[in-house]
Design an enzyme around this catalytic site. Structure first.
Site, short mmCIF file in Angstrom:
data_model
loop_
_atom_site.label_atom_id
_atom_site.label_comp_id
_atom_site.label_asym_id
_atom_site.label_seq_id
_atom_site.Cartn_x
_atom_site.Cartn_y
_atom_site.Cartn_z
N CYS A 19 0.84 -1.20 0.00
CA CYS A 19 0.00 0.00 0.00
C CYS A 19 0.88 1.25 0.00
O CYS A 19 0.56 2.25 -0.64
CB CYS A 19 -0.92 0.02 1.22
SG CYS A 19 -2.03 -1.39 1.30
N ASP A 395 39.74 4.16 18.60
CA ASP A 395 40.59 5.27 19.02
C ASP A 395 40.83 5.08 20.51
O ASP A 395 39.97 4.57 21.22
CB ASP A 395 39.85 6.59 18.74
CG ASP A 395 40.57 7.77 19.34
OD1 ASP A 395 41.78 7.89 19.10
OD2 ASP A 395 39.92 8.55 20.06
#
Length: 705
Positions: A19, A395
């Site tokens: 739809c 990191d």
């Protein structure tokens, strides 16, 4: 196309992926519309062009789609049993039961039974037939078209009871699917309700209550204990504990004092606060989260693109098979009515609804649940990718460590006097290590004293006179040139350096007096998180850092990481990520989203820390951990793997049930009601299976590895 012309609306009654595609196509066909995008997951439509709400609703009239303004916070929802389509279904069911009873009392062909079956079909299937016939006239084949053909066909060959049962079961299927999709979207609706719609503002020494859309940057909010904060801002006055779980996923409230940032939608628990507004309501962190989550749910994941492509060829193939089933056996001498009936059943069972919805409903649910847990996943592709990762690069500073230096060890004859003298000298320096010593002294309730003749010696340290005596504070290398240091002290210093500490020595008139070790401390959760990642199938954990290799290796060893790449500039981290991708395949990168941007972009999945505090993290990364904490990373990987597992199950359910039903053609056992049960069952299994992603599973005990 000018983005200023872009309008967004929320949609009601959008429960079907097919739809949504048809609705988008209808809007695009409007002459005044330049572009339109229907977001099935978020139940929203974005339109560029001059179009009215009435025109949009006409485009969705085939499915009763209603349109409301995107800023409307509360959408009035009709209770499940009061919805028009569900009331009609119940009336249809009453006539169906009446027809079944009449067919037992008399026979199925009796006028009383037939009349009741016809009424059941017409009442329950009116909207279905209206949409199906319009679709048929346009050669658009969706579920309504196939169902309409099947029911009309059943009526033609005299199977009125079967037709009525199919209409009822289809209506039940649609109602349950709509209910389930609303449950799947509840994460977004809950996010929208987090921030209050009004706030108390101090203007001209008066307290007034305003809607948040009228509050300006610079206004001062007055927030009492137990109230939610309505806007992002900075604390001007007061201090309190704030529950930020709605934004960051942190379960422990945090203390906020003057000058600290607070977010809209968080709960003020204890003290009264005055907050200066820093962002408009549409720019708050929670507003950005909602926007990014909705955008993420609109983005098609790789598995969804595959399913959509498969469904494009699947539907015509099913129609072809149904036609052959209805035609070939009768041409070979079999009964026409029996095989036309079988062909109609194939049409029903072959509808691709369950297949089309198998992936998006899982993606919608998983991304919404992650947002509630403080993890922002910016698309289905990233949700899928993180689950396939076996190598993660980190990191160091601010990710595995706290990101700021702290004193870890002091050696001196009189520690208090030694710290007082050193902090008194370092108070004149802006160096981060000097500030760490000053903060340590303050924490120990030691007060600095006056110094004279302060002198900073670049790259070495500093000197000053205290009570007429010259003190020197600095690096091991420099102090060794101006004082005699024992071998025992040098060994202790070297040991601390190998553990990741920076050591500062001090002398009094050239005589050694002690040292202070300073380090960027490892987060208390880092080791546990890395072990959890290992337990969940992450084979390679790599540290990327600009630090000295000796320090980096010491920290990586303590954390149990598999590899270290130290002494890197930001651009070298990018090269390192590319190298890791060649070595391990798909790689994720975890950083702060600012100086790690090149590496985050180069990784298959970039994960930013502290998304709640930085716009850069929200914009740069594929996934943002809203709290400045790694603990949500293992959860994210498990969620991804659970979602991938469920998507695979959904595709198996969607195809498996249909294949089993189609095999019933061989002995001639396939009936229309079995066909609709197979289709309805597959769709409901897919949706309900996906709703399992709404549950919050523990970080340590989840089986999804």
């Amino acid at each position: 196309m000018n983005n200023l012309d872009k309008k967004e609306y929320r949609l009601e009654n959008l429960s079907c992926a097919n739809c949504a595609m048809k609705f988008e196509k209808n809007i695009k066909s409007l002459p005044t519309v330049q572009e339109a995008t229907v977001n099935f997951g978020a139940s929203k439509v974005s339109i560029i062009g001059d179009v009215s709400v009435g025109d949009i609703e006409k485009a969705g009239a085939f499915d009763g789609i209603k349109v409301v303004p995107v800023k409307q916070r509360k959408i009035e929802k009709t209770p499940f049993f009061k919805r028009h389509e569900n009331v009609v279904t119940m009336i249809s069911f009453v006539f169906l039961i009446g027809g079944i009873i009449a067919s037992f009392v008399y026979e199925e062909s009796h006028p009383a039974a037939l009349s009741l079956f016809v009424l059941s079909i017409l009442i329950g299937g009116f909207e279905l037939f209206k949409g199906g016939l319009i679709n048929l006239s346009r050669f658009y084949f969706d579920m309504k078209t196939l169902m309409t053909i099947a029911i009309i066909g059943a009526a033609i060959i005299g199977e009125w009871r079967e037709g009525a049962v199919v209409v009822f079961l289809f209506a039940v299927s649609e109602a349950l699917e709509a209910y389930s999709m609303n449950k799947a979207r509840q994460s977004i609706s809950e996010l929208m309700d987090i921030a209050p719609p009004t706030a108390t503002v101090r203007r001209s020494n008066e307290l007034i209550e305003l809607d948040t859309e009228f509050i300006q940057i610079g206004d001062v909010l007055v927030v009492k204990p137990g109230q939610k904060i309505a806007m992002d801002g900075i604390v001007l006055k007061g201090s309190s504990t704030i529950n930020q779980a709605s934004i960051t996923g942190e379960s422990v409230p945090v203390v906020k004092k003057k000058g600290e940032e607070v977010f809209a939608g968080t709960l003020n628990e204890e003290g009264s606060l005055e907050i200066q507004v820093t962002k408009r309501v549409e720019d708050t962190t929670i507003a950005k989260i909602i926007h990014l989550v909705e955008e993420a749910q609109a983005e098609k994941a790789p598995s969804q693109r595959f399913v959509d492509k498969f469904a494009k060829y699947y539907t015509p193939a099913i129609i072809g098979i149904a036609f052959l089933v209805a035609i070939i056996p009768p041409l070979l001498g079999e009964d026409w009515q029996t095989w036309i009936y079988q062909g109609l059943a194939v049409l029903v069972v072959g509808c691709p609804c369950a297949l089309v919805v198998s992936t998006p409903v899982a993606i919608v649910t998983a991304i919404g649940n992650a947002a509630k847990q403080g993890v922002l996943i910016k698309g289905g592709i990233h949700l899928e990718e993180i689950g396939r990762i076996e190598a993660i690069a980190f990191d160091k500073t601010g990710t595995l460590t706290k990101g700021y230096p702290e004193v870890t060890y002091v050696q001196a004859a009189s520690e208090k006097d030694f710290i007082r003298n050193i902090m008194s000298i370092e108070a004149y320096s802006q160096h981060p290590l000097a500030q760490a010593i000053v903060q340590y002294g303050a924490k120990e309730h030691i007060h600095p004293i006056e110094v004279e003749e302060f002198q900073s010696i670049t790259g070495k340290g500093a000197e000053a006179v205290i009570n007429g005596i010259k003190w020197s504070v600095g690096s091991v290398t420099w102090i060794k040139t101006i004082s005699s240091i024992s071998e025992e002290v040098l060994q202790a210093v070297e040991k601390l350096q190998t553990e990741g500490n920076t050591v500062i020595l001090a002398t009094e008139e050239g005589n050694y007096r002690g040292f202070i070790a300073i380090a960027d401390p490892i987060r208390s959760t880092s080791k546990k998180v890395l072990q959890s990642l290992k337990n969940n199938g992450i084979k390679h954990t790599v540290m990327l850092t600009g630090d000295d290799p000796k320090t980096a290796t010491a920290i990586a060893s303590r954390l149990g990481m598999t590899d270290v790449n130290a002494g890197l500039m930001p651009e070298q981290k990018l090269t390192a990520i590319q190298s890791l991708k060649e070595k391990y395949g798909a790689v994720a990168m975890v950083g702060d989203g600012v100086n790690d941007s090149p590496a985050l972009a180069a990784a298959n999945v970039g994960i930013a820390m502290g998304g709640a505090g930085t716009d850069a993290a929200l914009e740069t990364a594929d996934i943002a951990l809203m709290a400045d904490d790694l603990e949500k990373l293992p959860y994210t990987i498990r969620l991804s793997r659970k979602a991938l597992h469920i998507i695979k199950e959904n595709i198996m359910f969607a195809l498996g049930l249909k294949i089993i039903a189609l095999l019933l053609i061989i002995p001639g056992w396939l009936t229309l009601w079995i066909a609709i049960f197979a289709d309805m069952g597959a769709t409901l299994l897919v949706v309900l299976n996906s709703l399992r992603l709404l549950t919050t599973f523990s970080q340590d005990n989840s089986p999804w590895k």
